[in-house]
Enzyme design. Structure first.
Site, short mmCIF file in Angstrom:
data_model
loop_
_atom_site.label_atom_id
_atom_site.label_comp_id
_atom_site.label_asym_id
_atom_site.label_seq_id
_atom_site.Cartn_x
_atom_site.Cartn_y
_atom_site.Cartn_z
N HIS A 15 -10.53 21.76 3.59
CA HIS A 15 -10.84 21.88 2.17
C HIS A 15 -12.20 21.21 1.94
CE1 HIS A 15 -9.74 22.41 -2.03
NE2 HIS A 15 -10.24 21.20 -2.27
N LEU A 50 -2.04 32.05 -0.07
CA LEU A 50 -1.00 31.08 0.24
C LEU A 50 -0.23 31.60 1.46
CD1 LEU A 50 0.29 28.44 -0.82
CD2 LEU A 50 1.93 29.86 -2.04
N LYS A 75 6.25 42.99 1.10
CA LYS A 75 5.80 41.67 1.57
C LYS A 75 6.59 41.22 2.80
CE LYS A 75 3.68 37.61 0.22
NZ LYS A 75 4.39 36.46 -0.34
N GLU A 135 -18.16 19.90 7.68
CA GLU A 135 -16.91 20.60 8.02
C GLU A 135 -16.96 21.05 9.47
OE1 GLU A 135 -15.56 23.71 5.38
OE2 GLU A 135 -16.54 22.77 3.67
N SER A 144 -17.90 30.56 9.07
CA SER A 144 -18.76 29.58 9.76
C SER A 144 -17.92 28.50 10.42
CB SER A 144 -19.80 28.98 8.80
OG SER A 144 -19.21 28.13 7.86
N ASN A 145 -16.79 28.15 9.82
CA ASN A 145 -15.89 27.19 10.49
C ASN A 145 -15.26 27.81 11.73
OD1 ASN A 145 -15.46 24.44 9.11
ND2 ASN A 145 -15.56 25.86 7.38
N LEU A 182 -7.99 32.61 1.88
CA LEU A 182 -7.77 32.48 0.44
C LEU A 182 -6.42 33.01 -0.02
CD1 LEU A 182 -11.34 33.42 -0.86
CD2 LEU A 182 -10.29 31.15 -0.72
N ASN A 216 -5.54 23.00 7.55
CA ASN A 216 -6.47 23.67 6.64
C ASN A 216 -7.64 22.73 6.39
OD1 ASN A 216 -7.47 25.59 4.70
ND2 ASN A 216 -6.77 24.20 3.09
#
Ligand code: GRF
Length: 204
Positions: free
Chosen positions: A113, A96, A69, A183, A17-18, A94, A111
């Site tokens: 929050h 790091l 990775k 937000e 939604s953001n 979600l 970011n």
């Protein structure tokens, strides 16, 4: 003279939604940027549908599950480069962000929050848990916070916070809903200021 629009990538894991608010803001002119890429940590994230609907390129990047990775990070960096991404907005992502990406985009990654930082942030503090913790604390105000991203969860320099009243009959869900609406207003505005270089990032 036309000023060039900043090239923005939005990283998501869920509803997006953001992301939608950011896309809408680029269309209304509140945000002078173009969302050129949406990166999701989940192939099934609804945000991917939003991106496709808007004609934006998408990439799924499961860094946490990757057996190699280093290669996965390299691929992600290559994808960002291929789309000439200049700024990154994390919007419900979600995972790091790997060190290499933080380094490559230092001071150009934000970011959002859903609660006050640093008190209600850190590993494991996301989504509903943030609102539960705010309600348990007895605070009368909560609200979204936008910060720069560094190597530590929810740790980079704070850019802006919007205050949202906590009601006595709030549940985590009602509070989450009220915060999320804010937000959507806050994030595009902060991204615009970041892109325009309006924060003194070297201060402090
Ligand atoms: C938002 O509450 C944001 O603050 C947090 O994750 C949620 C993402 O929601 N980081 P959405 O996917 O943008 O709807």
């Amino acid at each position: 003279m036309t000023s060039k629009k900043a090239r923005l990538a939005v990283f998501i894991s869920g509803s997006g939604s953001n992301l939608q608010a950011i896309i809408d803001a680029t269309r209304s002119g509140i945000l002078s940027a173009e969302v050129v890429l949406v990166v999701s940590s989940r192939a099934s994230a609804y945000g991917i549908e939003r991106a496709e609907e808007a004609g934006i390129a998408t990439a799924v990047c499961r860094l946490a599950q990757s057996t190699n990775k280093k290669k996965a990070v390299r691929q992600l960096l290559d994808t960002l480069e291929a789309h000439q991404v200049q700024f990154i907005a994390l919007a419900g992502f979600l995972q790091l962000l790997p060190q290499e990406i933080v380094t490559a985009y230092r001071n150009r990654i934000a970011n959002i929050h859903p609660g006050p930082l640093p008190r209600f942030g850190g590993p494991g503090m996301f989504g509903r848990r943030v609102h539960e913790a705010v309600l348990a604390s007895g605070l009368k105000e909560s609200g979204p916070t936008v910060h720069l991203v560094d190597e530590i969860y929810d740790h980079g320099a704070l850019l802006e916070h919007l205050s949202v009243a906590v009601h006595s009959d709030d549940t985590p869900d009602t509070l989450a809903e009220r915060v999320l609406k804010q937000e959507h207003k806050l994030y595009p505005r902060v991204l615009q200021k970041l892109i325009k270089g309006e924060y003194d990032l070297d201060a402090g």
